[in-house]
Design a protein around this motif. Structure first.
Motif, PDB file in Angstrom:
ATOM      1  N   LEU A 173       0.828  -1.204   0.000  1.00 45.85           N
ATOM      2  CA  LEU A 173       0.000   0.000   0.000  1.00 45.85           C
ATOM      3  C   LEU A 173       0.861   1.253   0.000  1.00 45.85           C
ATOM      4  O   LEU A 173       0.634   2.195  -0.777  1.00 45.85           O
ATOM      5  N   LEU A 174       1.883   1.292   0.854  1.00 47.14           N
ATOM      6  CA  LEU A 174       2.758   2.453   0.925  1.00 47.14           C
ATOM      7  C   LEU A 174       3.544   2.626  -0.371  1.00 47.14           C
ATOM      8  O   LEU A 174       3.799   3.758  -0.802  1.00 47.14           O
ATOM      9  N   SER A 193       9.904   1.171   7.749  1.00 47.54           N
ATOM     10  CA  SER A 193       9.897   1.099   9.213  1.00 47.54           C
ATOM     11  C   SER A 193       8.475   1.061   9.748  1.00 47.54           C
ATOM     12  O   SER A 193       8.215   0.456  10.789  1.00 47.54           O
ATOM     13  N   ILE A 194       7.545   1.690   9.035  1.00 45.50           N
ATOM     14  CA  ILE A 194       6.140   1.647   9.440  1.00 45.50           C
ATOM     15  C   ILE A 194       5.533   0.295   9.093  1.00 45.50           C
ATOM     16  O   ILE A 194       4.819  -0.316   9.898  1.00 45.50           O
ATOM     17  N   ALA A 195       5.828  -0.191   7.894  1.00 46.41           N
ATOM     18  CA  ALA A 195       5.235  -1.451   7.438  1.00 46.41           C
ATOM     19  C   ALA A 195       5.718  -2.645   8.246  1.00 46.41           C
ATOM     20  O   ALA A 195       5.021  -3.666   8.331  1.00 46.41           O
ATOM     21  N   VAL A 315       7.534  -1.695 -13.214  1.00 43.02           N
ATOM     22  CA  VAL A 315       7.048  -2.367 -12.001  1.00 43.02           C
ATOM     23  C   VAL A 315       6.681  -1.384 -10.900  1.00 43.02           C
ATOM     24  O   VAL A 315       5.838  -1.681 -10.054  1.00 43.02           O
ATOM     25  N   GLY A 316       7.324  -0.224 -10.887  1.00 41.36           N
ATOM     26  CA  GLY A 316       7.017   0.787  -9.884  1.00 41.36           C
ATOM     27  C   GLY A 316       7.615   0.474  -8.520  1.00 41.36           C
ATOM     28  O   GLY A 316       8.111  -0.633  -8.267  1.00 41.36           O
ATOM     29  N   ASP A 317       7.577   1.462  -7.655  1.00 38.80           N
ATOM     30  CA  ASP A 317       8.022   1.252  -6.275  1.00 38.80           C
ATOM     31  C   ASP A 317       7.120   0.274  -5.540  1.00 38.80           C
ATOM     32  O   ASP A 317       7.525  -0.313  -4.538  1.00 38.80           O
ATOM     33  N   THR A 318       5.898   0.109  -6.042  1.00 35.97           N
ATOM     34  CA  THR A 318       4.988  -0.877  -5.446  1.00 35.97           C
ATOM     35  C   THR A 318       5.642  -2.247  -5.412  1.00 35.97           C
ATOM     36  O   THR A 318       5.608  -2.940  -4.385  1.00 35.97           O
TER      37      THR A 318
END
Length: 430
Positions: A173-174, A193-195, A315-318
């Motif tokens: 998601l991030l 760090s959040i994930a 592919v993207g950062d996703t």
């Protein structure tokens, strides 16, 4: 990936009024507006022949060890095979979904231009962006469905399994938010760090480390309980693995290719540890890793069939965040984080080369890419601190496809070095 995101020019009220008047005049003249066909054009078909050969090369050693070299118990083989079957379904599902998703992201102006083809006709083509979201969605569906076949409701592994999926889903998601909003790189360092929080909060495994045998006389202990420090180590490992896939990029196929190579090495390592150990808990930890890596490898192979040179999707950062977090999770919960870091040898080198620019000691441009010559079709290394540029400076100019193959061979060499070190140091180091 080598891309430049499209941006819409700012519009004023006067521009809007002028545009509206032109539209009214056009309608009055009963002229038919030409339909934009760029967003509806199908992307290039998947490179099935290449993927078939690559899968044979990477997966054959794994299945040989699983079925012939080791005598693995039936209760471990069965869920692995069920997971492999679901992963195969995921491969074909991803191959089918990527062209469909490409149309939707193009309609929402999520596309980029391939900078490494600037000055050629391919450099003007709108390439769909953020297609890693397809891989992540299929992966999540497969791993959730797999729980039905393997884990009992009271399984001690189920909590950590779901926590792992929560971290992977959170990171996906991030990553997608990053693709849409294009957040600064300093913010990108914080996102993993959040994930990683769901995994850290649910982790109930041991927090001890085995002291290397040569150090035991000096330390006086064979085992050392790090307690909360071990969770901090896990936290930093998740941050590193997620970001290092993201920054070792810039050419077609590199992000997915490195993931495929590392995932194959992880599978081989897991089956070797399952076959060589008689400890049920140790075997289950590595089987747990297999349950997540097989779907990752299968869906990544499907994405690579479109992302290999010449890439028809980005592919993207996703994807890079998703893949990095998945491999960090399996290394942590499978209890082979040291081995995982050696598998990431190329990424560690790329990070060390990038440190001066990442931490502001040298100027860091938006895209740290090699320089492309449209006349020769070759890439030349720049002074930017990346492994891509360093390799070109050391070994000379190369085409984009050739460079990607060379860098993936370097990745595979790093994995082979890891296996060699484990073989040589077993019994002496630990």
């Amino acid at each position: 990936m080598a891309r430049k995101r499209a941006s819409k020019p700012a519009t004023t009220t006067e521009d809007t009024i002028t545009t509206t008047k032109k539209a009214i005049l056009t309608d009055n003249k009963e002229t038919k507006r030409p339909q934009e066909t760029n967003n509806d054009q199908p992307i290039a078909p998947p490179k099935k022949g290449f993927i078939f050969k690559l899968s044979l090369l990477l997966i054959a050693p794994y299945f040989y060890l699983l079925f012939f070299h080791y005598q693995i118990q039936h209760d471990l083989i069965k869920p692995i095979l069920i997971n492999a079957g679901l992963s195969l379904v995921g491969f074909f599902l991803t191959v089918k979904m990527i062209p469909v998703a490409s149309k939707y992201v193009l309609r929402r102006n999520l596309f980029g231009y391939d900078i490494n083809k600037k000055g050629t006709p391919q450099g003007t083509v709108k390439v769909p962006e953020s297609l890693g979201i397809v891989v992540a969605v299929v992966f999540m569906v497969l791993t959730i469905v797999f729980q039905f076949f393997t884990f009992a409701p009271d399984s001690i592994w189920l909590v950590e399994y779901n926590a792992a999926l929560a971290s992977i889903c959170f990171m996906t998601l991030l990553g997608f938010i990053d693709d849409v909003l294009d957040v600064p790189w300093r913010v990108k360092l914080v996102l993993p760090s959040i994930a990683a929080l769901p995994l850290l909060m649910a982790y109930a495994g041991h927090t001890t480390i085995i002291i290397p045998k040569p150090l035991i006389p000096y330390v006086g202990l064979k085992l050392l309980d790090l307690g909360f420090i071990y969770k901090i180590y896990m936290w930093f490992l998740a941050i590193f693995c997620t970001n290092c896939i993201n920054i070792h990029a810039g050419i077609n196929g590199l992000e997915v290719g490195q993931t495929v190579v590392i995932a194959s090495a992880i599978l081989i390592h897991n089956v070797m540890q399952i076959g060589a150990s008689a400890d049920p808990e140790y075997q289950q930890a590595h089987a747990f890793s297999v349950y997540l890596v097989q779907p990752l490898l299968a869906t990544s192979m499907a994405l690579l069939s479109y992302n290999w040179y010449p890439s028809s999707v980005f592919v993207g950062d996703t994807y890079t965040y998703f893949a990095g977090m998945t491999m960090a999770v399996v290394g942590i919960l499978g209890h082979f984080s040291e081995t995982l870091l050696i598998f990431f040898l190329a990424q560690v080198l790329n990070f060390l080369l990038s440190v001066p620019q990442l931490f502001g000691f040298r100027h860091c441009p938006r895209h740290r890419l090699p320089r492309f010559d449209p006349q020769t079709g070759l890439l030349t290394g720049t002074d930017d601190g990346t492994l891509v540029n360093f390799y070109l400076r050391m070994f000379g100019r190369k085409s984009e496809n050739s460079l990607c193959v060379h860098l993936l061979l370097v990745q595979a060499l790093g994995c082979c070095i890891c296996f060699g070190l484990r073989y040589l140091l077993t019994g002496w180091y630990k």
